[in-house]
Enzyme design. Structure first.
Site, mmCIF file in Angstrom:
data_model
loop_
_atom_site.group_PDB
_atom_site.id
_atom_site.type_symbol
_atom_site.label_atom_id
_atom_site.label_comp_id
_atom_site.label_asym_id
_atom_site.label_seq_id
_atom_site.Cartn_x
_atom_site.Cartn_y
_atom_site.Cartn_z
ATOM 1 C CE LYS A 76 -3.868 2.526 1.372
ATOM 2 N NZ LYS A 76 -4.537 2.218 2.529
ATOM 3 C CG HIS A 104 -4.123 8.224 8.472
ATOM 4 N ND1 HIS A 104 -4.458 8.045 7.043
ATOM 5 C CD2 HIS A 104 -2.867 8.046 8.574
ATOM 6 C CE1 HIS A 104 -3.311 7.604 6.617
ATOM 7 N NE2 HIS A 104 -2.462 7.295 7.223
#
Length: 286
Positions: free
Chosen positions: A53, A159
């Site tokens: 990722k 995030h």
């Protein structure tokens, strides 16, 4: 089979079934948990696992050797990075002329090879007279405390910071996701799943998509695993994180997703922030 992804709830949610042997026909997996600024450099330096990722912003450096898989990543709406300050005068409720106060200031960012950074640079070039000052790279979980404590003037956060920045008495200057969506009409490309081009890419995509479908069908099964890696995140924040970053684009980028990725990388290349890519290398299936 070796894979690297972050310990963030969206990634552990997506990959729980795959790494716990719940997907028929899939091999055993050896997982390395690493934040995306680390995997970006692994991919660029060709030293990481075969499957990783990374940020979409790092794709231009790796597409010759790694293929972009059409599932498992993070792309969506209402999920972009924020620019924060401890000075409420610069909050998003004020006029754009107030942004001149950011001219020459020190800004913390989580990575210089991230979508967040690309969006920030594109936005700053159009909105901050004279440009910002020093760019300071630091781990994303250290940025809000540093802004709060006056070590830096403003911070670019990602995030779960979307849900927690008020706990640090910080103010939002701009939501770069909203800016991008309003400016271009595209969703925000955040995290990509890549794999070495000599691998069985259709099989990998099928296993990852099956893992996501299993997670959606059995959400209780992954909760312990997610909590183990959630870095002391509150349960409600963990769930909000998953709800925001795991969506239909995680299952399939589709035409809309690929158009968003192309638009971001084209604008970034025009601004000399990334190398220009060969668009054929983004195509799926291979």
């Amino acid at each position: 089979m070796k894979i690297a992804f972050s310990p963030c709830p969206n990634d552990t949610f997506v990959f729980h079934a795959l790494v716990h042997g719940k997907i028929s026909g899939a091999p055993e997996w050896d997982v390395t948990y690493a934040d995306i600024h680390i995997t970006n450099h692994w991919a660029i330096d060709r030293v990481g696992p075969d499957i990783m990722k990374i940020s979409y912003a790092a794709l231009p450096w790796v597409l010759e050797d790694y293929a972009l898989l059409p599932c498992g990543g993070a792309l969506g709406r209402g999920c972009g990075p924020l620019v924060l300050t401890r000075d409420s005068v610069l909050s998003s409720n004020n006029s754009s002329s107030d942004l001149s106060a950011l001219s020459g200031k020190r800004i913390a960012v989580p990575s210089e090879r991230s979508t967040a950074y690309l969006l920030f640079r594109l936005w700053a070039a159009r909105n901050i007279p004279g440009g910002v000052g020093d760019i300071v790279v630091m781990p994303f979980d250290q940025i809000m405390p540093a802004v709060r404590d006056g070590e830096i003037d403003a911070g670019l956060v990602i995030h779960e910071a979307r849900f927690t920045y008020s706990n640090y008495n910080l103010s939002k200057i701009v939501d770069l996701g909203s800016w991008w969506e309003t400016t271009t009409g595209h969703p925000i490309p955040l995290g990509a799943i890549i794999a070495k081009r000599d691998m069985d890419l259709p099989a990998l995509a099928s296993w990852i998509r099956s893992s996501l479908e299993y997670a959606w069908a059995h959400p209780e099964e992954s909760k312990v695993y997610i909590a183990e890696h959630a870095q002391e995140m509150a349960p409600e924040v963990t769930q909000a994180h998953i709800d925001l970053y795991v969506n239909s684009f995680t299952a399939d980028l589709g035409t809309e997703g690929y158009e968003a990725i192309s638009a971001l990388l084209e604008q970034a290349a025009e601004a000399n922030l990334v190398p220009k890519i060969n668009p054929d290398l983004l195509k799926w299936p291979y």
